[in-house]
Design a protein around this motif. Structure first.
Motif, short mmCIF file in Angstrom:
data_model
loop_
_atom_site.label_atom_id
_atom_site.label_comp_id
_atom_site.label_asym_id
_atom_site.label_seq_id
_atom_site.Cartn_x
_atom_site.Cartn_y
_atom_site.Cartn_z
N GLY A 1 13.72 10.89 16.56
CA GLY A 1 12.41 10.78 17.20
C GLY A 1 11.24 10.68 16.25
N THR A 2 11.48 10.85 14.95
CA THR A 2 10.39 10.72 13.98
C THR A 2 10.08 9.25 13.75
OG1 THR A 2 11.92 10.76 12.10
CG2 THR A 2 11.00 12.87 12.83
N MET A 3 8.82 8.99 13.39
CA MET A 3 8.36 7.63 13.12
C MET A 3 7.80 7.54 11.71
SD MET A 3 6.38 6.29 16.54
CE MET A 3 7.22 6.14 18.12
N THR A 4 8.06 6.40 11.05
CA THR A 4 7.51 6.15 9.72
C THR A 4 7.01 4.72 9.66
OG1 THR A 4 9.06 7.71 8.69
CG2 THR A 4 7.97 6.14 7.24
N TRP A 5 5.79 4.56 9.13
CA TRP A 5 5.24 3.22 8.89
C TRP A 5 5.51 2.83 7.44
CZ3 TRP A 5 3.00 -0.02 12.43
CH2 TRP A 5 2.66 0.53 13.68
N TYR A 6 5.92 1.58 7.24
CA TYR A 6 6.13 1.04 5.91
C TYR A 6 5.16 -0.12 5.70
CZ TYR A 6 10.41 3.74 6.32
OH TYR A 6 11.32 4.77 6.52
N GLU A 7 4.38 -0.05 4.62
CA GLU A 7 3.33 -1.04 4.38
C GLU A 7 3.55 -1.76 3.06
OE1 GLU A 7 -0.38 0.99 4.42
OE2 GLU A 7 -0.40 1.30 6.60
N ALA A 8 3.13 -3.02 3.04
CA ALA A 8 3.14 -3.81 1.81
C ALA A 8 2.03 -4.84 1.91
CB ALA A 8 4.48 -4.49 1.60
N PRO A 9 1.43 -5.22 0.79
CA PRO A 9 0.39 -6.25 0.83
C PRO A 9 0.94 -7.57 1.38
CG PRO A 9 0.42 -5.15 -1.31
CD PRO A 9 1.65 -4.71 -0.58
N ARG A 10 0.16 -8.22 2.22
CA ARG A 10 0.58 -9.53 2.75
C ARG A 10 0.47 -10.56 1.64
NH1 ARG A 10 1.38 -11.28 7.74
NH2 ARG A 10 0.39 -9.43 8.62
N ILE A 11 1.51 -11.35 1.46
CA ILE A 11 1.54 -12.36 0.42
C ILE A 11 1.29 -13.72 1.07
CG2 ILE A 11 2.97 -13.48 -1.34
CD1 ILE A 11 4.54 -10.76 -1.42
N ALA A 12 0.31 -14.44 0.56
CA ALA A 12 -0.06 -15.74 1.12
C ALA A 12 0.95 -16.80 0.68
CB ALA A 12 -1.46 -16.12 0.68
N THR A 13 1.95 -17.04 1.48
CA THR A 13 2.99 -18.01 1.17
C THR A 13 3.70 -18.44 2.44
OG1 THR A 13 5.04 -18.41 -0.09
CG2 THR A 13 4.70 -16.20 0.79
N ASN A 14 4.22 -19.67 2.44
CA ASN A 14 5.05 -20.10 3.55
C ASN A 14 6.53 -20.05 3.18
OD1 ASN A 14 5.23 -22.24 1.77
ND2 ASN A 14 4.98 -23.84 3.32
N ARG A 15 6.83 -19.45 2.04
CA ARG A 15 8.23 -19.36 1.58
C ARG A 15 8.82 -18.02 2.03
NH1 ARG A 15 9.63 -23.63 -1.25
NH2 ARG A 15 7.92 -25.03 -1.78
N THR A 16 9.04 -17.95 3.34
CA THR A 16 9.54 -16.71 3.95
C THR A 16 10.75 -16.98 4.85
OG1 THR A 16 7.93 -16.98 5.76
CG2 THR A 16 7.28 -15.60 3.89
N HIS A 17 11.41 -18.11 4.64
CA HIS A 17 12.57 -18.46 5.47
C HIS A 17 13.71 -17.49 5.19
CE1 HIS A 17 15.04 -20.95 7.95
NE2 HIS A 17 15.83 -21.35 6.98
N GLY A 18 14.20 -16.85 6.24
CA GLY A 18 15.31 -15.92 6.10
C GLY A 18 14.93 -14.48 5.87
#
Length: 266
Positions: free
Chosen positions: A194-211
Motif C-alpha cells: 500500500g505504500t507509494m513512491t514517486w520516481y523522478e528524472a529530468p525530461r530529455i528532449a529527444t525522439n529516440r525513445t523507441h522501446g
C-alpha cells in the motif's frame, strides 16, 4: 558450471530491433540473465512506424511455452505486445499451465501516436484474467486510461488510478508518467503493502525513445529473477532508463532506439 537466472519474454518481434522481444533480449543480456522467448507475433516495422503484422498461431504459442518450461528453469517472465484476443488467451492459458514465480505485465494497448493496439475483447481479457496473475504491471498513462476508462491528468488522479489498477489483482502497480507535460518524467509505484513512491528524472528532449516500455519492464524482470526487492530495483531501473535515453545512438530516421549498452550507474 555457472548458475544463471533464467527468464522468458512473451512478446512480438520488432524487425528494426528497437522494441519488443529485441529490446527485452538486449536488456536481459545487459543485466546478465539468460532469456528465452515466446514469440506472439512478427512485425515489419522501423523507427518511422509499423508496416505489417503477422500474429503467431495460438498452438505455436502454447508449443513454445511447453518447450521452454519443460526444459529451462524459468523464474520470471514478462508480457509485451499480445496483438489480439486469440493471442491474449493463448498466453493466459500458457501461464496457467506453466506458472512463474515473478510475472511482469506490460499492458501494451496504445501506440505512441494514440492508435489502439488491442480490440475491446482482448482488453477485457488482459484486465480481468492476465493482470490478476501479475506481480507487477507497468502501464503508461494512456494504457491506464484505457484500463480504467477515464482520463488521468493530475498526481492525485495517478494515485487513484494506481489503487484501482491494484484492485484488479496486480500486486504492484507502476504508472508511468512520461506522457505528461513538464520538465520532469514522474513515475508512480504503488507497492503491494500500500505504500507509494514517486520516481523522478529530468525530461530529455529527444525522439529516440523507441522501446522504453519494453526495456523498463525487462529491467524489472531481471532484478526479480535475481530475487531482488522491488524497492531496490526501481531506483536502479529509473537510472538505467535515463542513461539509455540520454546517451543516444544514431539509428534510423524516426523514433530511434535506446542505447542498451549503458551501465545504469552514476
Amino acid at each position: 558450471m555457472i548458475e544463471i537466472p533464467q527468464v522468458v519474454t512473451i512478446a512480438g518481434i520488432d524487425s528494426s530491433g528497437g522494441a519488443g522481444i529485441n529490446a527485452d533480449l538486449k536488456t536481459f543480456h545487459n543485466q546478465r540473465v539468460y532469456a528465452a522467448t515466446v514469440v506472439t507475433g512478427i512485425t515489419a516495422q522501423n523507427t518511422q512506424g509499423v508496416q505489417a503484422i503477422e500474429p503467431t498461431q495460438a498452438d505455436i504459442i502454447l508449443a513454445q511455452f511447453k518447450s521452454i518450461f519443460t526444459d529451462l528453469d524459468i523464474t520470471a517472465a514478462k508480457t509485451g505486445a499480445l496483438f489480439d484476443q486469440i493471442r491474449v488467451q493463448a498466453v493466459i492459458d500458457g501461464l496457467h499451465q506453466f506458472p512463474v514465480k515473478h510475472l511482469v505485465v506490460d499492458p501494451v494497448m496504445v501506440a505512441k501516436g494514440g492508435v489502439p493496439l488491442l480490440e475491446t475483447a482482448a482488453i477485457e481479457l488482459v484486465k480481468y484474467e492476465l493482470i490478476p496473475l501479475a506481480e507487477v504491471i507497468t502501464p503508461n498513462l494512456a494504457e491506464a486510461e484505457v484500463l480504467l476508462e477515464r482520463e488521468i491528468k493530475s498526481d492525485q488522479e495517478m494515485e487513484r488510478a494506481a489503487k484501482d489498477l491494484q484492485n484488479l489483482g496486480a500486486q504492484n502497480v507502476l504508472v508511468k508518467g512520461g506522457h505528461q507535460a513538464g520538465t520532469l518524467v514522474r513515475d508512480l509505484m504503488l507497492f503491494a503493502d500500500g505504500t507509494m513512491t514517486w520516481y523522478e528524472a529530468p525530461r530529455i528532449a529527444t525522439n529516440r525513445t523507441h522501446g522504453t516500455g519494453d526495456t523498463l519492464a525487462a529491467f524489472i524482470v531481471a532484478g526479480l529473477a535475481r530475487d531482488e526487492d522491488l524497492a531496490v530495483i526501481m531506483p536502479r531501473a529509473k537510472m538505467f532508463m535515463n542513461q539509455a535515453i540520454q546517451e543516444t545512438i544514431r539509428v534510423g530516421h524516426g523514433h530511434g532506439p535506446l542505447n542498451h549498452w549503458v551501465t545504469g550507474e552514476k
